[in-house]
Design a protein around this motif. Structure first.
Motif, PDB file in Angstrom:
ATOM      1  N   PRO A   3      -9.941 -64.226   4.079  1.00  0.00           N
ATOM      2  CA  PRO A   3      -9.811 -65.149   2.954  1.00  0.00           C
ATOM      3  C   PRO A   3      -8.682 -66.120   3.218  1.00  0.00           C
ATOM      4  O   PRO A   3      -7.550 -65.733   3.337  1.00  0.00           O
ATOM      5  CB  PRO A   3      -9.462 -64.217   1.800  1.00  0.00           C
ATOM      6  N   TYR A  41      -2.880 -63.550   7.767  1.00  0.00           N
ATOM      7  CA  TYR A  41      -4.154 -63.578   8.483  1.00  0.00           C
ATOM      8  C   TYR A  41      -4.085 -64.229   9.858  1.00  0.00           C
ATOM      9  O   TYR A  41      -4.757 -65.212  10.129  1.00  0.00           O
ATOM     10  CB  TYR A  41      -5.228 -64.225   7.606  1.00  0.00           C
ATOM     11  N   TYR A  58     -10.065 -48.573  -1.073  1.00  0.00           N
ATOM     12  CA  TYR A  58     -10.213 -50.004  -1.374  1.00  0.00           C
ATOM     13  C   TYR A  58     -11.636 -50.255  -1.885  1.00  0.00           C
ATOM     14  O   TYR A  58     -12.565 -50.526  -1.128  1.00  0.00           O
ATOM     15  CB  TYR A  58      -9.902 -50.865  -0.136  1.00  0.00           C
ATOM     16  N   GLY A 162     -14.804 -61.871  -3.652  1.00  0.00           N
ATOM     17  CA  GLY A 162     -13.671 -61.158  -3.079  1.00  0.00           C
ATOM     18  C   GLY A 162     -12.453 -61.037  -3.973  1.00  0.00           C
ATOM     19  O   GLY A 162     -11.496 -60.370  -3.618  1.00  0.00           O
ATOM     20  N   SER A 163     -12.445 -61.746  -5.091  1.00  0.00           N
ATOM     21  CA  SER A 163     -11.251 -61.790  -5.952  1.00  0.00           C
ATOM     22  C   SER A 163     -10.064 -62.411  -5.230  1.00  0.00           C
ATOM     23  O   SER A 163      -8.906 -62.077  -5.510  1.00  0.00           O
ATOM     24  CB  SER A 163     -10.881 -60.400  -6.504  1.00  0.00           C
ATOM     25  N   ASN A 167      -5.254 -63.598  -5.698  1.00  0.00           N
ATOM     26  CA  ASN A 167      -4.063 -63.691  -4.860  1.00  0.00           C
ATOM     27  C   ASN A 167      -3.201 -64.900  -5.220  1.00  0.00           C
ATOM     28  O   ASN A 167      -2.153 -65.126  -4.601  1.00  0.00           O
ATOM     29  CB  ASN A 167      -4.436 -63.742  -3.372  1.00  0.00           C
ATOM     30  N   TYR A 207      -4.051 -50.266  -2.635  1.00  0.00           N
ATOM     31  CA  TYR A 207      -3.121 -51.100  -1.858  1.00  0.00           C
ATOM     32  C   TYR A 207      -2.075 -50.263  -1.121  1.00  0.00           C
ATOM     33  O   TYR A 207      -1.101 -50.793  -0.606  1.00  0.00           O
ATOM     34  CB  TYR A 207      -2.458 -52.135  -2.782  1.00  0.00           C
ATOM     35  N   GLU A 281       2.760 -60.266  -1.434  1.00  0.00           N
ATOM     36  CA  GLU A 281       1.433 -60.564  -1.994  1.00  0.00           C
ATOM     37  C   GLU A 281       1.377 -60.234  -3.478  1.00  0.00           C
ATOM     38  O   GLU A 281       1.987 -59.273  -3.930  1.00  0.00           O
ATOM     39  CB  GLU A 281       0.336 -59.761  -1.283  1.00  0.00           C
ATOM     40  N   SER A 283      -1.825 -59.556  -6.253  1.00  0.00           N
ATOM     41  CA  SER A 283      -3.266 -59.419  -6.407  1.00  0.00           C
ATOM     42  C   SER A 283      -3.531 -59.168  -7.896  1.00  0.00           C
ATOM     43  O   SER A 283      -3.450 -58.037  -8.374  1.00  0.00           O
ATOM     44  CB  SER A 283      -3.781 -58.268  -5.531  1.00  0.00           C
TER      45      SER A 283
HETATM   46  C1  AVI Z   1      -8.101 -60.975  -0.016  1.00  0.00           C
HETATM   47  N1  AVI Z   1      -7.636 -60.292  -1.198  1.00  0.00           N
HETATM   48  C2  AVI Z   1      -8.578 -60.439  -2.302  1.00  0.00           C
HETATM   49  C3  AVI Z   1      -7.205 -58.910  -0.969  1.00  0.00           C
HETATM   50  C4  AVI Z   1      -6.743 -58.273  -2.284  1.00  0.00           C
HETATM   51  O1  AVI Z   1      -7.281 -57.236  -2.629  1.00  0.00           O
HETATM   52  O2  AVI Z   1      -5.895 -58.860  -2.965  1.00  0.00           O
HETATM   53  C5  AVI Z   1      -6.115 -58.830   0.067  1.00  0.00           C
HETATM   54  C6  AVI Z   1      -5.545 -57.454   0.247  1.00  0.00           C
HETATM   55  N2  AVI Z   1      -4.275 -57.152   0.301  1.00  0.00           N
HETATM   56  C7  AVI Z   1      -4.114 -55.877   0.475  1.00  0.00           C
HETATM   57  N3  AVI Z   1      -5.296 -55.313   0.509  1.00  0.00           N
HETATM   58  C8  AVI Z   1      -6.214 -56.284   0.387  1.00  0.00           C
END
Ligand code: AVI
Length: 320
Positions: A3, A41, A58, A162-163, A167, A207, A281, A283
Motif C-alpha cells: 500500500p 515499504y 492479522y 485494505g483499510s 493509516n 499488530y 504507524e 492504523s
Molecule cells: C497497510 N495497512 C492497512 C496495514 C494496517 O493494518 O494498518 C499496515 C500494517 N501495519 C502493521 N500491520 C499491518
C-alpha cells in the motif's frame, strides 16, 4: 500488494531519496519522535507486509476477501456492468480479480507511485482477464490524477481496499477522499475498505503477532534508515510495541528504546532515553457512523455497507 500512494521518488546526487531523508530528520527532531508509515515499504518491508497478511492474528485481509467473495451478486446489482474500475494502488492478486469478476467492468485502471510494481501487477491482471483493457497510470494519487483518455465518458468505480485509509490521520484521509472525488468525477462510485473497532486484545494481537513478523516489519524501518541515510541506529536496542489509542480509535506502532541511546542519521546527532519511542504507524479503526462521517467529510455519500461474518471489517460503497 504494497500500500503506497505518496510522492514520486526524487533522489539527490548521492542517490538518497530526499523526501525520505527530510521526513526522517524532521520526525526524529520532534518531541514525540515519529516517522511516516509510508517508509516501511522498501523491498524487505513489502515482503514482510505480504507475510503479515497471512498471519493467524492479522484478520483484515482474510475478512475483506471473505466479503469480496460472498457479495459479488450485490456488488453487480448496485454497481452494474460497464464501469471503468480505478484502483488506488497496484491491485492485489486476490481481491482485485474477485471484484472484476463480480461486476464485469469495461476497463481497469490501476494507479500507483511505483512503476515497476504497477507494470508487474497489470501484466498479471491482463493475463487473467484477456478481454479487459488495462491502462496502468504511474501517479501520486494523493493529488488529482489525469485519467487515460481511453476511459473518458465511462462511469467510474474507485476501489481502495485494505483499510489503507486508516493509516492516515483524519485530515489526510479527508484530503485523499477529496482528491479521489476530483480524479473520478461527480457521479462516480467508490468501494473502500475500513477496519472496525473491536476488543483491544484482538486489535493489539493483529499488530503484535506471536511469530514476531510485525516486529520485524517495524524494526526494518531502522535498518532501512541505517542503509539508505548513513545511519548508525543500534537496531537491537529497540523493541516493537503496538498500543491502542482510545482517543483516536487507532492502533499505534512504536519503536521503544530499551536503554539510553545516541546515534546519527545523515550526519545529524540524536539521543533517546530508555522508554522513549519513535511513533511509526497509525492504523485507525472505524464504526459504521465514523466511517460514514469520514466519507461525507471527503465528499462521498455512503450508499451501502458490508461486513464479514464475524463483523471484523467493513467494505463501503459511496457516491460522489
Ligand atoms: C497497510 N495497512 C492497512 C496495514 C494496517 O493494518 O494498518 C499496515 C500494517 N501495519 C502493521 N500491520 C499491518
Amino acid at each position: 500488494t504494497t500500500p503506497k500512494g505518496l510522492k514520486l521518488v526524487e533522489r539527490d546526487a548521492g542517490g538518497v531519496d530526499t523526501a525520505f531523508r527530510a521526513d526522517v530528520l524532521a520526525g526524529l527532531a520532534e518531541e514525540q519522535k515519529a516517522i511516516p508509515a509510508r517508509w516501511f515499504y522498501d523491498d524487505t518491508g513489502s515482503q514482510l507486509f505480504e507475510d503479515i497478511t497471512q498471519l493467524p492474528e492479522y484478520y483484515p485481509t482474510r475478512a475483506e476477501t471473505e466479503i469480496l467473495r460472498a457479495r459479488g451478486t450485490e456488488f453487480a446489482d448496485l454497481i452494474g456492468p460497464g464501469r471503468a474500475v480505478v484502483e488506488f494502488g497496484s491491485g492485489s492478486s486476490v481481491k482485485t480479480p474477485l471484484l472484476l469478476q463480480a461486476i464485469a467492468p469495461s476497463a481497469y485502471v490501476p494507479l500507483d507511485i511505483s512503476g515497476d510494481f504497477l507494470r508487474a501487477s497489470s501484466a498479471a491482471l491482463a493475463a487473467k482477464f484477456p478481454g479487459l483493457p488495462v491502462f496502468p497510470v504511474e501517479a501520486d494519487f494523493m493529488r488529482r490524477v489525469e485519467l487515460p483518455g481511453e476511459i473518458e465518458g465511462l462511469p467510474k468505480l474507485g476501489f481502495f481496499p485494505g483499510s489503507t485509509i486508516g493509516n492516515m490521520v483524519a485530515r489526510t484521509a479527508t484530503d485523499l477522499l477529496r482528491s479521489m472525488r476530483e480524479t473520478l468525477g461527480v457521479g462516480a462510485l467508490l468501494l473502500i475498505g475500513m477496519d472496525l473497532i473491536k476488543d483491544e486484545a484482538t486489535l493489539v494481537a493483529a499488530y503484535d503477532d506471536d511469530a514476531g513478523v510485525t516486529a520485524k516489519f517495524n524494526l526494518n524501518l531502522l535498518t532501512r534508515i541505517n542503509r539508505e541515510l548513513a545511519g548508525d541506529i543500534p537496531v537491537d536496542a529497540f523493541a516493537h510495541e503496538a498500543r491502542w489509542n482510545d482517543t483516536y480509535a487507532r492502533i499505534e506502532m512504536h519503536l521503544v528504546a530499551q536503554k539510553d541511546v545516541t546515534f546519527s542519521v545523515s550526519g545529524q546527532p540524536f539521543a533517546m532515553v530508555a522508554g522513549e519511542s519513535i511513533h511509526t504507524e497509525n492504523s485507525h479503526k472505524f464504526t459504521r457512523r465514523t466511517s460514514n462521517m469520514l466519507l461525507a467529510a471527503g465528499g462521498w455519500e455512503p450508499r451501502a455497507r458490508w461486513t464479514d461474518s464475524e463483523d471484523r471489517f467493513s467494505l463501503l460503497l459511496a457516491e460522489a
